[in-house]
Scaffold this motif. Structure first.
Motif, PDB file in Angstrom:
ATOM      1  N   PHE A 103       1.336  10.034  -9.801  1.00 33.58           N
ATOM      2  CA  PHE A 103      -0.043   9.877 -10.266  1.00 33.58           C
ATOM      3  C   PHE A 103      -0.420   8.397 -10.350  1.00 33.58           C
ATOM      4  O   PHE A 103      -1.559   8.017 -10.075  1.00 33.58           O
ATOM      5  CB  PHE A 103      -0.217  10.530 -11.642  1.00 33.58           C
ATOM      6  N   LEU A 104       0.550   7.569 -10.706  1.00 32.76           N
ATOM      7  CA  LEU A 104       0.303   6.136 -10.848  1.00 32.76           C
ATOM      8  C   LEU A 104      -0.067   5.497  -9.520  1.00 32.76           C
ATOM      9  O   LEU A 104      -0.838   4.524  -9.473  1.00 32.76           O
ATOM     10  CB  LEU A 104       1.550   5.474 -11.436  1.00 32.76           C
ATOM     11  N   LEU A 105       0.445   6.031  -8.423  1.00 34.46           N
ATOM     12  CA  LEU A 105       0.140   5.505  -7.092  1.00 34.46           C
ATOM     13  C   LEU A 105      -1.356   5.409  -6.837  1.00 34.46           C
ATOM     14  O   LEU A 105      -1.827   4.486  -6.172  1.00 34.46           O
ATOM     15  CB  LEU A 105       0.766   6.405  -6.027  1.00 34.46           C
ATOM     16  N   ASN A 106      -2.108   6.387  -7.369  1.00 32.99           N
ATOM     17  CA  ASN A 106      -3.551   6.417  -7.134  1.00 32.99           C
ATOM     18  C   ASN A 106      -4.249   5.154  -7.617  1.00 32.99           C
ATOM     19  O   ASN A 106      -5.290   4.769  -7.081  1.00 32.99           O
ATOM     20  CB  ASN A 106      -4.175   7.631  -7.831  1.00 32.99           C
ATOM     21  N   PHE A 107      -3.685   4.512  -8.630  1.00 35.19           N
ATOM     22  CA  PHE A 107      -4.322   3.317  -9.183  1.00 35.19           C
ATOM     23  C   PHE A 107      -4.098   2.092  -8.294  1.00 35.19           C
ATOM     24  O   PHE A 107      -4.782   1.085  -8.448  1.00 35.19           O
ATOM     25  CB  PHE A 107      -3.805   3.039 -10.595  1.00 35.19           C
ATOM     26  N   TYR A 108      -3.125   2.163  -7.394  1.00 42.91           N
ATOM     27  CA  TYR A 108      -2.795   1.003  -6.571  1.00 42.91           C
ATOM     28  C   TYR A 108      -3.114   1.186  -5.093  1.00 42.91           C
ATOM     29  O   TYR A 108      -3.147   0.216  -4.337  1.00 42.91           O
ATOM     30  CB  TYR A 108      -1.308   0.667  -6.734  1.00 42.91           C
ATOM     31  N   TYR A 109      -3.335   2.431  -4.680  1.00 42.48           N
ATOM     32  CA  TYR A 109      -3.595   2.663  -3.267  1.00 42.48           C
ATOM     33  C   TYR A 109      -4.424   3.937  -3.097  1.00 42.48           C
ATOM     34  O   TYR A 109      -4.236   4.910  -3.818  1.00 42.48           O
ATOM     35  CB  TYR A 109      -2.279   2.803  -2.497  1.00 42.48           C
ATOM     36  N   GLY A 110      -5.326   3.928  -2.119  1.00 36.94           N
ATOM     37  CA  GLY A 110      -6.129   5.118  -1.848  1.00 36.94           C
ATOM     38  C   GLY A 110      -7.555   4.968  -2.342  1.00 36.94           C
ATOM     39  O   GLY A 110      -7.995   3.878  -2.725  1.00 36.94           O
ATOM     40  N   SER A 111      -8.258   6.073  -2.351  1.00 36.70           N
ATOM     41  CA  SER A 111      -9.690   6.042  -2.687  1.00 36.70           C
ATOM     42  C   SER A 111     -10.039   6.927  -3.879  1.00 36.70           C
ATOM     43  O   SER A 111     -11.178   7.345  -4.033  1.00 36.70           O
ATOM     44  CB  SER A 111     -10.507   6.493  -1.466  1.00 36.70           C
ATOM     45  N   ALA A 125       2.457  -0.535  -5.085  1.00 33.16           N
ATOM     46  CA  ALA A 125       2.539   0.818  -4.524  1.00 33.16           C
ATOM     47  C   ALA A 125       3.854   1.003  -3.770  1.00 33.16           C
ATOM     48  O   ALA A 125       4.490   2.062  -3.869  1.00 33.16           O
ATOM     49  CB  ALA A 125       1.354   1.074  -3.610  1.00 33.16           C
ATOM     50  N   ILE A 126       4.268  -0.024  -3.025  1.00 31.93           N
ATOM     51  CA  ILE A 126       5.531   0.047  -2.288  1.00 31.93           C
ATOM     52  C   ILE A 126       6.697   0.207  -3.253  1.00 31.93           C
ATOM     53  O   ILE A 126       7.604   1.028  -3.040  1.00 31.93           O
ATOM     54  CB  ILE A 126       5.715  -1.209  -1.410  1.00 31.93           C
ATOM     55  N   TYR A 127       6.680  -0.565  -4.338  1.00 32.14           N
ATOM     56  CA  TYR A 127       7.758  -0.473  -5.324  1.00 32.14           C
ATOM     57  C   TYR A 127       7.839   0.925  -5.935  1.00 32.14           C
ATOM     58  O   TYR A 127       8.927   1.510  -6.055  1.00 32.14           O
ATOM     59  CB  TYR A 127       7.541  -1.507  -6.434  1.00 32.14           C
ATOM     60  N   ILE A 128       6.692   1.487  -6.298  1.00 30.71           N
ATOM     61  CA  ILE A 128       6.663   2.821  -6.897  1.00 30.71           C
ATOM     62  C   ILE A 128       7.190   3.862  -5.913  1.00 30.71           C
ATOM     63  O   ILE A 128       8.010   4.719  -6.273  1.00 30.71           O
ATOM     64  CB  ILE A 128       5.232   3.184  -7.351  1.00 30.71           C
ATOM     65  N   LEU A 129       6.738   3.784  -4.663  1.00 28.74           N
ATOM     66  CA  LEU A 129       7.192   4.739  -3.648  1.00 28.74           C
ATOM     67  C   LEU A 129       8.698   4.632  -3.419  1.00 28.74           C
ATOM     68  O   LEU A 129       9.389   5.654  -3.291  1.00 28.74           O
ATOM     69  CB  LEU A 129       6.448   4.497  -2.338  1.00 28.74           C
ATOM     70  N   GLU A 130       9.209   3.414  -3.366  1.00 25.63           N
ATOM     71  CA  GLU A 130      10.654   3.239  -3.156  1.00 25.63           C
ATOM     72  C   GLU A 130      11.450   3.829  -4.307  1.00 25.63           C
ATOM     73  O   GLU A 130      12.496   4.453  -4.096  1.00 25.63           O
ATOM     74  CB  GLU A 130      10.977   1.753  -2.991  1.00 25.63           C
ATOM     75  N   GLU A 131      10.957   3.669  -5.536  1.00 24.40           N
ATOM     76  CA  GLU A 131      11.642   4.247  -6.686  1.00 24.40           C
ATOM     77  C   GLU A 131      11.611   5.771  -6.642  1.00 24.40           C
ATOM     78  O   GLU A 131      12.604   6.437  -6.932  1.00 24.40           O
ATOM     79  CB  GLU A 131      10.988   3.750  -7.988  1.00 24.40           C
ATOM     80  N   ILE A 132      10.462   6.332  -6.288  1.00 21.21           N
ATOM     81  CA  ILE A 132      10.339   7.796  -6.208  1.00 21.21           C
ATOM     82  C   ILE A 132      11.283   8.344  -5.147  1.00 21.21           C
ATOM     83  O   ILE A 132      12.025   9.306  -5.387  1.00 21.21           O
ATOM     84  CB  ILE A 132       8.882   8.202  -5.886  1.00 21.21           C
ATOM     85  N   LEU A 133      11.276   7.731  -3.968  1.00 18.94           N
ATOM     86  CA  LEU A 133      12.099   8.231  -2.869  1.00 18.94           C
ATOM     87  C   LEU A 133      13.586   8.002  -3.115  1.00 18.94           C
ATOM     88  O   LEU A 133      14.423   8.735  -2.589  1.00 18.94           O
ATOM     89  CB  LEU A 133      11.665   7.575  -1.557  1.00 18.94           C
ATOM     90  N   LEU A 143       5.451  11.169   1.581  1.00 15.91           N
ATOM     91  CA  LEU A 143       5.631   9.905   0.867  1.00 15.91           C
ATOM     92  C   LEU A 143       6.310   8.860   1.744  1.00 15.91           C
ATOM     93  O   LEU A 143       5.976   7.672   1.681  1.00 15.91           O
ATOM     94  CB  LEU A 143       6.436  10.136  -0.414  1.00 15.91           C
ATOM     95  N   GLU A 144       7.265   9.292   2.564  1.00 11.83           N
ATOM     96  CA  GLU A 144       7.906   8.360   3.487  1.00 11.83           C
ATOM     97  C   GLU A 144       6.879   7.777   4.455  1.00 11.83           C
ATOM     98  O   GLU A 144       6.919   6.586   4.772  1.00 11.83           O
ATOM     99  CB  GLU A 144       9.014   9.060   4.279  1.00 11.83           C
ATOM    100  N   CYS A 145       5.981   8.633   4.913  1.00 14.75           N
ATOM    101  CA  CYS A 145       4.938   8.179   5.837  1.00 14.75           C
ATOM    102  C   CYS A 145       4.018   7.166   5.158  1.00 14.75           C
ATOM    103  O   CYS A 145       3.686   6.131   5.744  1.00 14.75           O
ATOM    104  CB  CYS A 145       4.134   9.370   6.343  1.00 14.75           C
ATOM    105  N   LEU A 146       3.634   7.455   3.932  1.00 18.13           N
ATOM    106  CA  LEU A 146       2.771   6.532   3.196  1.00 18.13           C
ATOM    107  C   LEU A 146       3.468   5.193   2.981  1.00 18.13           C
ATOM    108  O   LEU A 146       2.854   4.126   3.148  1.00 18.13           O
ATOM    109  CB  LEU A 146       2.376   7.144   1.852  1.00 18.13           C
ATOM    110  N   ILE A 161       9.099   1.194  10.444  1.00 20.52           N
ATOM    111  CA  ILE A 161       9.649   2.119  11.432  1.00 20.52           C
ATOM    112  C   ILE A 161      10.698   3.026  10.801  1.00 20.52           C
ATOM    113  O   ILE A 161      10.731   4.240  11.052  1.00 20.52           O
ATOM    114  CB  ILE A 161      10.263   1.330  12.616  1.00 20.52           C
ATOM    115  N   TYR A 162      11.562   2.448   9.976  1.00 23.78           N
ATOM    116  CA  TYR A 162      12.620   3.241   9.325  1.00 23.78           C
ATOM    117  C   TYR A 162      12.024   4.408   8.553  1.00 23.78           C
ATOM    118  O   TYR A 162      12.474   5.565   8.701  1.00 23.78           O
ATOM    119  CB  TYR A 162      13.439   2.345   8.389  1.00 23.78           C
ATOM    120  N   TRP A 163      10.995   4.142   7.737  1.00 29.07           N
ATOM    121  CA  TRP A 163      10.425   5.194   6.900  1.00 29.07           C
ATOM    122  C   TRP A 163       9.546   6.157   7.689  1.00 29.07           C
ATOM    123  O   TRP A 163       9.520   7.364   7.415  1.00 29.07           O
ATOM    124  CB  TRP A 163       9.651   4.565   5.741  1.00 29.07           C
ATOM    125  N   LEU A 164       8.840   5.655   8.686  1.00 32.68           N
ATOM    126  CA  LEU A 164       8.004   6.535   9.504  1.00 32.68           C
ATOM    127  C   LEU A 164       8.867   7.488  10.326  1.00 32.68           C
ATOM    128  O   LEU A 164       8.545   8.678  10.466  1.00 32.68           O
ATOM    129  CB  LEU A 164       7.098   5.708  10.406  1.00 32.68           C
TER     130      LEU A 164
END
Length: 256
Positions: A103-111, A125-133, A143-146, A161-164
């Protein structure tokens, strides 16, 4: 009498302050959140966020639920409520609640929020995603794509490329579309992979696939199609042109 009156007045003031502090520390969510905001504003970020802990005792999940609650409903778009929600989610995420991180991601990325109030912050946002994954065992690849998209925006193409590719391997086909332009040109140019991922992208990438084929040798095209067929076998999904449908290898490489 005058001393007694002064004493009573001071007792009343300090007693009132003590009661207010106790009240703020136990039931008044707005008081605690505003206090935390003030400390963060003064540069005491860690202390400010830590002050939110008493809101719901030791339950990080309760803080997350509270954050979602106050940012939804009729007053969900109220700036103050959104700020409070973000602080509560930060508090919960810091203590390991990865659901709060989503939910916190929404505050840093997106519309999903007012960007004037909450400017995009790709690094956060990158830090949060890395922690989640890092903690999430199973994923659809979204999430990997994002994360790959954000890393690409931050000029970290190798990491992107690694995450995509990880997202694509999980069957998240949109990641394949992101990889096609990366492998079509530039330092990581790889026409075999570009063609392979254009097939994953479906019929919407027919034009891109046609342009890639113009640059490929017959051997590269055969390698790319074998790669595509193998991926389809492993993921039990078959795109048009799959060998099981009797389609021959595509040798129509146009000359430049």
């Amino acid at each position: 009498m005058k001393k007694i009156a002064v004493f009573l007045a001071l007792f009343f003031v300090f007693g009132r302050a003590y009661c207010d502090e106790k009240h703020c520390g136990s039931t008044d969510y707005s008081c605690l959140i505003n206090s935390a905001r003030h400390k963060i504003y003064l540069g005491q970020r860690e202390e400010g966020i830590r002050d939110l802990t008493p809101i719901t005792g030791l339950s990080v999940a309760s803080r997350r639920v509270l954050a979602i609650t106050i940012s939804s409903g009729d007053t969900g778009d109220d700036p103050q409520n959104m700020i409070k929600s973000k602080l509560l989610l930060e508090s919960s995420f810091r203590e390991g609640d990865m659901v709060a991180g989503n939910f916190l991601l929404n505050f840093y990325y997106g519309s999903h929020v007012d960007r004037k109030l909450f400017p995009e912050n790709n690094n956060r946002a990158i830090y949060i995603l890395e922690e989640i994954l890092r903690q999430q065992k199973d994923s659809s690849g979204e999430l990997e794509c994002l994360l790959g998209e954000l890393l690409q925006k931050s000029n970290k193409e190798d990491e992107a490329i690694y995450w995509l590719e990880k997202a694509a391997n999980r069957g998240y086909l949109f990641a394949g579309r992101r990889l096609v332009p990366i492998f079509s040109s530039g330092k990581n140019k790889d026409l075999v992979k570009a063609w392979f991922y254009s097939v994953m992208g479906g019929s919407s990438m027919a034009n891109e696939r046609h342009d890639i084929e113009k640059q490929m040798t017959p051997e590269q095209l055969e390698q790319a199609q074998e790669m595509s067929w193998q991926w389809q076998d492993e993921h039990h999904t078959h795109a048009p042109g799959y060998r099981g449908q009797g389609s021959p290898l595509r040798w129509q490489v146009e000359s430049h």
